[in-house]
Scaffold this motif. Structure first.
Motif, short mmCIF file in Angstrom:
data_model
loop_
_atom_site.label_atom_id
_atom_site.label_comp_id
_atom_site.label_asym_id
_atom_site.label_seq_id
_atom_site.Cartn_x
_atom_site.Cartn_y
_atom_site.Cartn_z
N PHE A 1 0.91 -1.19 0.20
CA PHE A 1 -0.07 0.12 0.02
C PHE A 1 0.89 1.32 -0.14
O PHE A 1 0.82 1.92 0.95
CB PHE A 1 -0.92 0.04 1.26
N PRO A 2 1.76 1.53 -1.22
CA PRO A 2 2.66 2.62 -1.00
C PRO A 2 2.11 3.87 -1.23
O PRO A 2 2.64 4.88 -0.20
CB PRO A 2 3.30 2.25 -2.37
N GLU A 3 0.94 4.21 -1.63
CA GLU A 3 0.24 5.44 -1.54
C GLU A 3 -0.34 5.77 -0.33
O GLU A 3 -0.18 6.83 0.34
CB GLU A 3 -1.10 5.52 -2.58
N VAL A 4 -0.71 4.88 0.66
CA VAL A 4 -1.27 5.07 2.12
C VAL A 4 0.05 5.54 2.77
O VAL A 4 0.00 6.35 3.67
CB VAL A 4 -1.87 3.88 2.58
N TRP A 5 1.16 4.64 2.63
CA TRP A 5 2.42 5.12 3.39
C TRP A 5 3.02 6.38 2.98
O TRP A 5 3.77 6.89 3.97
CB TRP A 5 3.33 3.90 3.42
N GLU A 6 2.90 6.46 1.83
CA GLU A 6 3.29 7.93 1.40
C GLU A 6 2.70 9.24 1.95
O GLU A 6 3.07 10.30 2.25
CB GLU A 6 3.41 8.10 -0.12
N THR A 7 1.10 8.88 1.97
CA THR A 7 0.25 9.87 2.23
C THR A 7 0.05 10.29 3.57
O THR A 7 -0.19 11.46 4.36
CB THR A 7 -0.98 9.95 1.30
N LEU A 8 -0.29 9.11 4.50
CA LEU A 8 -0.64 9.38 5.88
C LEU A 8 0.71 9.20 6.66
O LEU A 8 1.69 8.65 6.18
CB LEU A 8 -1.52 8.22 6.21
N GLU A 9 0.44 9.70 7.72
CA GLU A 9 1.58 9.55 8.91
C GLU A 9 1.46 7.95 9.58
O GLU A 9 0.27 7.63 10.15
CB GLU A 9 1.17 10.64 9.90
N VAL A 10 2.40 7.29 9.28
CA VAL A 10 2.26 5.85 9.74
C VAL A 10 3.30 5.70 11.02
O VAL A 10 4.53 5.87 11.00
CB VAL A 10 2.49 4.92 8.81
N GLU A 11 2.66 5.44 12.08
CA GLU A 11 3.50 4.67 13.41
C GLU A 11 3.46 3.48 13.55
O GLU A 11 2.32 2.67 13.54
CB GLU A 11 3.12 5.62 14.56
N GLU A 12 4.68 2.68 13.97
CA GLU A 12 4.44 1.35 14.43
C GLU A 12 4.39 1.36 16.14
O GLU A 12 5.24 1.92 16.50
CB GLU A 12 5.75 0.47 14.12
N VAL A 13 3.32 0.99 16.69
CA VAL A 13 3.22 1.27 18.13
C VAL A 13 2.71 -0.13 18.83
O VAL A 13 2.83 -1.28 18.17
CB VAL A 13 1.84 2.40 18.12
N GLY A 14 2.44 0.00 19.92
CA GLY A 14 1.81 -1.16 20.76
C GLY A 14 3.15 -1.90 21.49
O GLY A 14 4.41 -1.40 20.87
N ASP A 15 2.87 -2.97 21.83
CA ASP A 15 4.02 -3.57 22.66
C ASP A 15 4.99 -4.24 21.66
O ASP A 15 4.26 -5.05 20.68
CB ASP A 15 3.40 -4.58 23.69
N ASN B 1 6.17 -2.67 19.34
CA ASN B 1 5.60 -1.98 18.00
C ASN B 1 5.16 -2.67 16.91
O ASN B 1 5.71 -2.71 15.83
CB ASN B 1 7.18 -1.22 17.33
N LEU B 2 4.43 -3.67 17.27
CA LEU B 2 3.98 -4.66 16.37
C LEU B 2 2.32 -4.44 15.95
O LEU B 2 1.77 -5.13 15.19
CB LEU B 2 3.76 -6.02 17.06
N SER B 3 1.80 -3.08 16.36
CA SER B 3 0.59 -2.68 15.99
C SER B 3 0.75 -1.43 15.22
O SER B 3 2.15 -0.65 14.91
CB SER B 3 -0.23 -2.24 17.27
N TYR B 4 -0.26 -0.70 14.41
CA TYR B 4 -0.28 0.49 13.66
C TYR B 4 -0.98 1.40 14.28
O TYR B 4 -2.31 1.25 14.59
CB TYR B 4 -0.62 -0.08 12.28
N LEU B 5 -0.55 2.58 14.16
CA LEU B 5 -1.51 3.88 14.03
C LEU B 5 -1.11 4.70 12.82
O LEU B 5 -0.24 5.13 12.50
CB LEU B 5 -1.03 4.57 15.47
N LEU B 6 -2.22 5.04 11.85
CA LEU B 6 -2.17 5.71 10.75
C LEU B 6 -2.97 6.95 10.95
O LEU B 6 -4.20 6.86 11.79
CB LEU B 6 -2.68 5.09 9.82
N LYS B 7 -2.43 8.28 10.74
CA LYS B 7 -3.11 9.42 10.70
C LYS B 7 -3.25 10.16 9.45
O LYS B 7 -2.29 10.31 8.71
CB LYS B 7 -2.39 10.65 11.92
N TRP B 8 -4.51 10.39 8.93
CA TRP B 8 -4.68 11.03 7.52
C TRP B 8 -4.98 12.36 8.06
O TRP B 8 -6.32 12.69 8.47
CB TRP B 8 -5.76 10.43 6.90
N VAL B 9 -4.19 13.41 8.13
CA VAL B 9 -4.45 14.75 8.36
C VAL B 9 -5.48 15.56 7.72
O VAL B 9 -5.35 15.56 6.32
CB VAL B 9 -3.01 15.58 8.45
#
Length: 512
Positions: free
Chosen positions: A69-83, A85-93
């Motif tokens: 999903f390259p367009e998502v990773w380029e457009t949104l703010e993507v963080e690896e989170v959780g214990d 860092n095995l979960s995801y938090l994405l922010k579409w400003v």
């Protein structure tokens, strides 16, 4: 079979018209990505670090996601989170937030973000069942009109559907006015403490408050809601039942197995009577929201006396005696699914006793799992067990499993929420009936199981709505595929699910 052939094989079996937001090539590519997604063995367990059985599988998944999903990773703010860092938090400003950051709209009231949830983890597959799968559970096989594999329904379809929908919107140049978050946890299947709970705490620490949470939940019954309505029905969970496990500890004299007691006082006999009583005398029934709203929504499509009664008890003016009658005489007896809507369910999930073949055990433990209706308390459960024990009460004591407190049912989200209307619109715009008789019906309901959404309720102003936009045929036994054998989703429904998520994101995010 390629996905094009599989798609054609499935069309005739569905009552729904084909989706229109994806062209054939786009759907084929999305199905191929989904197939690959299902091949990652992202099994969760509460007994291992990070709650992930094979952390390297999650890390391989994290390496693959940006390439899929390259367009998502380029457009949104993507963080690896959780214990771990095995979960995801994405922010579409959203554009409104950007304007406020530039102080161009400093006086404007903040537009609260909306949060979409799904999860990366799946339940395990028992080795002894592998030979019973039509296609291996982590093959991601595309065959017979379906994509097969663990997580195809619960709930990698949600992750993939949301990311595919975001990709389609990015390609068109669409941007949300409202900021949107996407959170994908690593351990929803075992409670979400390492994933969703930590993500929620992170957002709270950042001062984030969301207006609504959308999560997995009710699906779409292609055969309606047996045994009531046969018209296709989409269910949206407004609340989740609570959860509690109580241990019934039985004490007895014990002794030599060659001289068993004559009065039924052995630990095994007491435990057997308690288990039998739970089976024969389940907790009492009670009809309350959101089940009253569910009955009101399906009343017109439910024939006969039941439909008439459902219409009446769905009204706030319905007398209590009539609600009690409908709960006890109908829902409480019709099917296990309808019974779960109107009572605190009690299920014996464990029995331990004995340590030698020639010794009468001095103790036994009966493990009882409860799912609580909104408004029910732990005291209600202990009172029920006290009644069940009856004359055996002097020989038993009750304790919460693991010393934990009961988890109460979540608050009931309003079906009058504008977000419920947006979700309903998105589902009905995509799931139209190919016989021309309109769209799928949509009804609120009570969720018997839990989801990650419960962890985010403290930061949500509007509660949570729980729905996964794929169809199941209950009459054909599709419900047993969730966490069971031969989990699969139809190629056509996967496409429809992407379209529902695309439309929902548009409706919720607003247009930039």
């Amino acid at each position: 079979m390629d996905s094009g052939s599989a798609r054609a094989a499935n069309i005739a079996a569905s009552p729904f018209a084909e989706q229109t937001c994806l062209v054939a090539q786009e759907l084929d590519a999305a199905v191929e990505r989904f197939s690959t997604f299902l091949q990652f063995r992202t099994v969760s367990s509460p007994l291992v670090p990070h709650h992930t059985v094979e952390p390297d599988e999650f890390r391989r998944l994290h390496d693959w996601m940006p390439t899929a999903f390259p367009e998502v990773w380029e457009t949104l703010e993507v963080e690896e989170v959780g214990d771990g860092n095995l979960s995801y938090l994405l922010k579409w400003v959203g554009t409104v937030e950007l304007e406020q950051q530039r102080e161009e709209a400093a006086a404007a009231a903040p537009l609260l973000p909306v949060l979409f949830l799904s999860h990366l983890d799946v339940v395990p597959v028992a080795n002894e069942t592998l030979s019973n799968w039509t296609h291996p559970p982590f093959s991601g096989a595309v065959a017979g009109g379906y994509v097969w594999g663990r997580g195809a329904l619960d709930d990698k379809v949600g992750v993939a559907g949301l990311l595919e929908a975001a990709t389609l919107l990015i390609r068109t140049g669409w941007r949300p006015a409202r900021t949107l978050y996407f959170a994908f946890g690593q351990d929803e299947e075992v409670g979400g403490e390492k994933g969703a709970a930590q993500i929620s705490a992170l957002l709270a620490a950042r001062g984030v408050k969301v207006d609504m949470v959308f999560d997995e939940g009710g699906s779409i019954g292609s055969d309606g809601y047996p045994p009531y309505s046969t018209r296709p029905l989409a269910l949206v969970g407004l609340a989740e039942k609570g959860f509690a496990t109580i241990l019934v500890q039985v004490s007895a004299a014990g002794g030599h197995s060659s001289i068993p007691p004559l009065d039924g006082s052995s630990a095994a006999a007491v435990a057997a009577r308690i288990i039998t009583a739970i089976d024969r005398r389940p907790p009492p029934t009670r009809l309350a929201a959101p089940v009253t709203q569910f009955l009101s929504a399906i009343a017109d499509s439910t024939p006969g006396l039941r439909g008439q009664l459902f219409s009446v008890v769905g009204s706030p003016l319905a007398p209590d005696w009539l609600r009690d009658l409908v709960a006890g005489a109908f829902l409480g007896r019709d099917t296990p699914e309808t019974a779960a809507l109107v009572r605190n369910t009690a299920a014996v999930t464990g029995l331990t006793s004995g340590f030698a073949e020639n010794v009468l055990p001095p103790s036994a433990t009966v493990r009882v799992n409860f799912r609580l209706l909104p408004g029910a308390t732990a005291q209600d459960l202990f009172a029920y067990l006290t009644d069940v024990a009856g004359p055996d009460l002097p020989h038993v004591r009750f304790e919460m499993s693991g010393g934990q407190n009961a988890s109460m049912a979540t608050p009931v989200t309003s079906a009058s929420s504008p977000y419920f209307a947006k979700l309903k619109a998105a589902v009905q715009q995509v799931y139209t009936l190919k016989d021309g008789s309109g769209s799928v019906d949509v009804a609120p309901t009570l969720m018997a199981g839990g989801t990650d959404s419960k962890h985010y309720l403290p930061i949500s102003a509007g509660g949570a709505l729980r729905h996964v936009p794929v169809s199941l045929n209950k009459t054909a036994g599709d419900m047993r595929r969730v966490h069971g054998l031969n989990e699969r989703v139809s190629v056509a429904d996967f496409g429809r699910g992407v379209c529902v998520f695309q439309r929902l994101i548009q409706l919720v995010g607003g247009s930039a």
